[in-house]
Enzyme design. Structure first.
Site, PDB file in Angstrom:
ATOM      1  N   ASP A 104       0.847  -1.191   0.000  1.00  8.51           N
ATOM      2  CA  ASP A 104       0.000   0.000   0.000  1.00  8.51           C
ATOM      3  C   ASP A 104       0.885   1.245   0.000  1.00  8.51           C
ATOM      4  O   ASP A 104       1.992   1.223  -0.536  1.00  8.51           O
ATOM      5  CB  ASP A 104      -0.951  -0.028   1.208  1.00  8.51           C
ATOM      6  CG  ASP A 104      -2.297   0.597   0.908  1.00  8.51           C
ATOM      7  OD1 ASP A 104      -2.330   1.790   0.567  1.00  8.51           O
ATOM      8  OD2 ASP A 104      -3.326  -0.100   1.019  1.00  8.51           O
ATOM      9  N   HIS A 155      -4.005   5.972   3.272  1.00  7.23           N
ATOM     10  CA  HIS A 155      -4.630   4.746   2.776  1.00  7.23           C
ATOM     11  C   HIS A 155      -3.967   3.494   3.352  1.00  7.23           C
ATOM     12  O   HIS A 155      -4.649   2.563   3.808  1.00  7.23           O
ATOM     13  CB  HIS A 155      -4.562   4.740   1.247  1.00  7.23           C
ATOM     14  CG  HIS A 155      -5.365   3.688   0.567  1.00  7.23           C
ATOM     15  ND1 HIS A 155      -4.894   2.406   0.373  1.00  7.23           N
ATOM     16  CD2 HIS A 155      -6.596   3.717   0.016  1.00  7.23           C
ATOM     17  CE1 HIS A 155      -5.814   1.701  -0.276  1.00  7.23           C
ATOM     18  NE2 HIS A 155      -6.861   2.468  -0.504  1.00  7.23           N
ATOM     19  N   SER A 205     -11.030  -1.136  -1.142  1.00 12.82           N
ATOM     20  CA  SER A 205      -9.778  -1.081  -0.382  1.00 12.82           C
ATOM     21  C   SER A 205     -10.021  -1.336   1.092  1.00 12.82           C
ATOM     22  O   SER A 205      -9.127  -1.815   1.802  1.00 12.82           O
ATOM     23  CB  SER A 205      -9.114   0.293  -0.548  1.00 12.82           C
ATOM     24  OG  SER A 205      -8.454   0.409  -1.771  1.00 12.82           O
TER      25      SER A 205
END
Length: 782
Positions: free
Chosen positions: A152, A225, A571
């Protein structure tokens, strides 16, 4: 996607205007992935590197040029490398017998929980709401030995979700490292975050470097994220957590709070006016990370990343290749399915050896009442901390009636940057619609023009799904039907007004879960005889840890700092499934990645919490093209009864049949490989049924011993499904039994209605009274 040896080569297209470290570079030079399959026998890393240099010498004029062109040498699982090559050089290498594929490494990849785990527990009957008890994931100490690799945007190690308090020593088998860099040192790792690396050679080749004013050259997360997904998988149990404004207050926990985390930063900002709005991830960098992750010793790999372009064949898909070699080493790879729904045939990450995850809601909402001037009450949702004065009416204006001249008519209602006239919106609540542009940017535009608040309406395709945002001004969002109600009121009134009441967190919302409209849908456009997505999990309005270098909206000018943030997307659902894989792996360390995937899929439910069928956000009944096998039930997956197993050789045969791809030079494709639907997969999909076909499956008894199973069938419309034998008897654990499924299009004389040209769905399920092992059946009749 994860493992204990190196992963397949990925070709990433990197447009190079200049690459100063490579001599004789031209405008045509790109980053290519050259995939060579498996390593032939045990070799030292130096010998593998030398092999790759030797192959490059076939197209380069000198050893110096060959070494300078090499970016990565994949040496743990898959055999291959990434290098700067011209188109001609790439083509020339692809023609060599030892090369499976040579493809450009393109930047077409991008990154696609207080309540969610409690909700999953309720779904499985593990909590009783009236007594107030909360269910959190198992704290069985065995999960301390499981290592999750997170591909990520990095991690914010100071978050309370990554405390190592009470954890034992790092597993002795761990071979990874803690790579230092900007604002990140070896001391940033601990007994929770046991490893961290970063990869950006392909990114820098494409963008001619990294601008460190908006990104850390280290595993530290500037975006948020990566921190969010990592804490959803394995964040520690942290009480008293909430989003900005106190929303979603409760105890935060990842699904496997004792698991160890290994961070592989592969996603970086896209240069531009606001680079941190969106990240990109290059295949060559991702493949290097997957290769290292397997070599480091991860057990599960969580990859909330997907392709934005047309799906590539498996031999040219870096994530698919990496996942294949990870699966061979027993590493479970979980991937996000994408956020391009509800349009069909949009799901990404299509290989059968990975878990592809769709997104659905949980039972929590953030109610924000809207009182219209005509007395009608509409319920919105928001998590903005800003509120208008209580009970004070404000004038309402529709964005399309308040734009500056020259704004295109087809986006005039969407509050795009610099589209609103300050004279027409100042001091008013502005009604905008989702569509082009970011939701939070629409609020920023209303604020720029002097509006008092934003009221964000869903288009028809988004139905009742309402992702919430920490807007930079007061405001709320509403479902499509409510947006139409508000518009009708505006159009019928000479001076429309509204009151926005304070918002609050509400739980036990029904129906739930509901499939998110943004979640990408099947069918699998690359191989329709494999159902995708595989499973759905919570992905709408999920609270998890966040990077303190990033604001909750990631907008320029938003300087708010948060430790936890609410996000939506596949996600967010992907790490829920990754955590379930951790729990199953901890309970059954000897199971293959295919067996773990099977356990998760065959124990899923197609019902919501009320016992009715899972629904889509637009009110329609959902099906396998929306949710795959159904909604995840982690506790059930620990004891599935039967599993469908598959080997590396099975996957190679599947690739031969599916696309004629020989993914391993040492295993040639047979002249007539079995059809793709014969892969021993937990779901059945047959594309182009003409007459009848017989599908073969084998199950393995993973129960305690003797067992007798009986099958129950739900036939797809117009398709006869006959399973034989109808009963399976097992004398011991580990015993395998084969069976056949005959699918036949019903004739008119049988009274069945044949539905041609579209997929129809049914199922079959084996049960012994204690276990229900369910598989969806999807058929397209020719």
């Amino acid at each position: 996607m994860r493992g204990a040896s190196a992963l397949p080569s990925l070709l990433l297209v990197l447009t190079l205007s200049s690459f100063c470290n490579v001599s004789a570079s031209t405008e045509q030079d790109q980053v290519y992935i050259v995939y060579l399959g498996e390593h032939a026998g045990a070799k030292a890393e130096e010998a593998i590197l030398e092999d790759h240099h030797t192959l490059l010498l076939y197209v380069k004029s000198s050893e110096e040029e060959a070494r300078a062109s090499l970016l990565y040498s994949y040496k743990h699982t898959l055999n291959g490398f990434a290098a700067i090559l011209s188109r001609e050089e790439g083509t020339k290498l692809s023609e060599r017998s030892e090369v499976v594929s040579a493809f450009r490494s393109e930047g077409r990849w991008a990154p696609h929980t207080t309540r969610s785990w409690q909700f999953l527990g309720f779904e499985e009957g593990l909590i009783n709401p009236p007594d107030g008890r909360e269910w959190l994931p198992s704290l069985d100490k065995s999960s301390e030995d499981i290592i999750v690799g997170i591909l990520d945007s990095g991690i914010w190690p100071e978050s309370r979700s990554f405390s190592d308090q009470g954890l034992g020593a790092v597993p002795a088998r761990w071979k990874g490292t803690c790579q230092g860099g900007d604002s990140f040192s070896s001391s940033s790792c601990n007994r929770k975050i046991i490893g961290a690396r970063y990869y950006l050679k392909a990114y820098e080749a494409h963008y001619n470097g990294l601008n460190t004013t908006y990104a850390f050259r280290s595993p530290r997360d500037h975006d948020g994220h990566g921190t969010h997904t990592a804490s959803t998988v394995g964040g520690r149990t942290v009480p008293g957590v909430s989003a900005l404004g106190g929303f979603a207050n409760g105890t935060a926990s990842g699904g496997a709070p004792l698991a160890r985390l290994a961070v592989y930063k592969v996603c970086w900002p896209i240069p531009g006016p606001n680079p941190n709005i969106e990240n990109t991830c290059f295949e060559a960098d991702m493949l290097a990370a997957m290769d290292d992750a397997v070599g480091d010793g991860v057990d599960v790999m969580s990859v909330s990343i997907g392709s934005s372009g047309a799906p590539q064949r498996f031999a040219d898909d870096g994530i698919a290749l990496g996942a294949l070699h990870a699966a061979k080493r027993g590493v479970v790879v979980s991937c996000s399915g994408g956020n391009s729904g509800p349009k069909p045939a949009t799901v990404s990450n299509l290989a059968p050896w990975m878990l592809t995850v769709a997104a659905s809601s949980i039972d929590r909402a953030f109610h924000s009442p809207i009182k219209l001037g005509n007395g009608v009450m509409v319920m919105g949702q928001t998590v903005t901390p800003y509120q208008l004065p209580r009970d004070k009416p404000y004038p309402l204006v529709y964005a399309a009636d308040a734009v500056v001249p020259g704004t295109p008519a087809n986006v005039s209602n969407q509050c795009l940057p610099n589209s609103l006239s300050s004279d027409k919106v100042r001091g008013k609540i502005v009604v905008c619609f989702r569509g082009a542009g970011l939701r939070v940017e629409k609020g920023l535009e209303v604020k720029r023009a002097g509006g008092a608040a934003i009221l964000l309406g869903n288009p028809a395709a988004s139905g009742s799904e309402v992702p919430v945002d920490a807007h930079v001004l007061p405001g709320t969002a509403v479902a499509a039907a409510d947006a139409n109600t508000i518009l009708s009121y505006i159009n019928s009134s000479s001076s429309p007004t509204a009151v926005l009441d304070p918002s609050r967190t509400v739980v036990n919302v029904r129906p739930s879960p509901v499939m998110a409209q943004f979640s990408s849908r099947g069918p699998n456009v690359l191989e329709p005889s494999i159902l995708k997505p595989d499973i759905t999990a919570p992905g709408l309005n999920i609270l998890a840890a966040w990077s303190e270098a990033s604001s909750p909206t990631k907008l320029d000018g938003d300087h708010r700092v948060v430790q936890y943030n609410i996000m939506s997307g596949t996600s967010m659902s992907c790490p829920h499934v990754s955590a379930a894989a951790v729990l199953v792996k901890a309970a059954h360390p000897d199971w293959s990645s295919a067996a773990i995937r099977s356990a998760i899929m065959t124990t899923a439910t197609t019902n919501n919490a009320e016992g009715g069928p899972l629904m889509n956000g637009d009110g329609s009944v959902a099906g396998p093209m929306d949710y795959g096998s159904g909604h995840i039930r982690p506790k059930h997956a620990l004891d599935p009864g039967l599993v469908y197993d598959a080997s590396y050789q099975d996957y190679l045969l599947f690739a031969c049949a599916s696309a004629g791809s020989q993914l391993d030079p040492s295993v040639p494709c047979p002249a007539r490989p079995p059809p793709p639907y014969q892969l021993n997969h937990p779901s059945v999909a047959v594309h182009g049924l003409n007459g009848s076909v017989t599908v073969h499956r084998t199950v393995t008894n993973v129960g305690p011993g003797e067992a007798r199973y009986t099958v129950a069938v739900v036939e797809p419309a117009g398709v006869s499904v006959k399973v034989s034998p109808k009963r399976l008897s097992f004398a011991r654990a580990g015993e395998k039994k084969a069976f056949r499924i005959r699918l036949e299009a019903k004739g008119r004389s049988s009274g069945g209605r044949v539905v041609r040209g579209q997929f129809v769905a049914g199922s079959y399920a084996w049960s012994d009274g204690a276990h229900v092992v369910r598989s969806p059946v999807v058929v397209l009749v020719a």
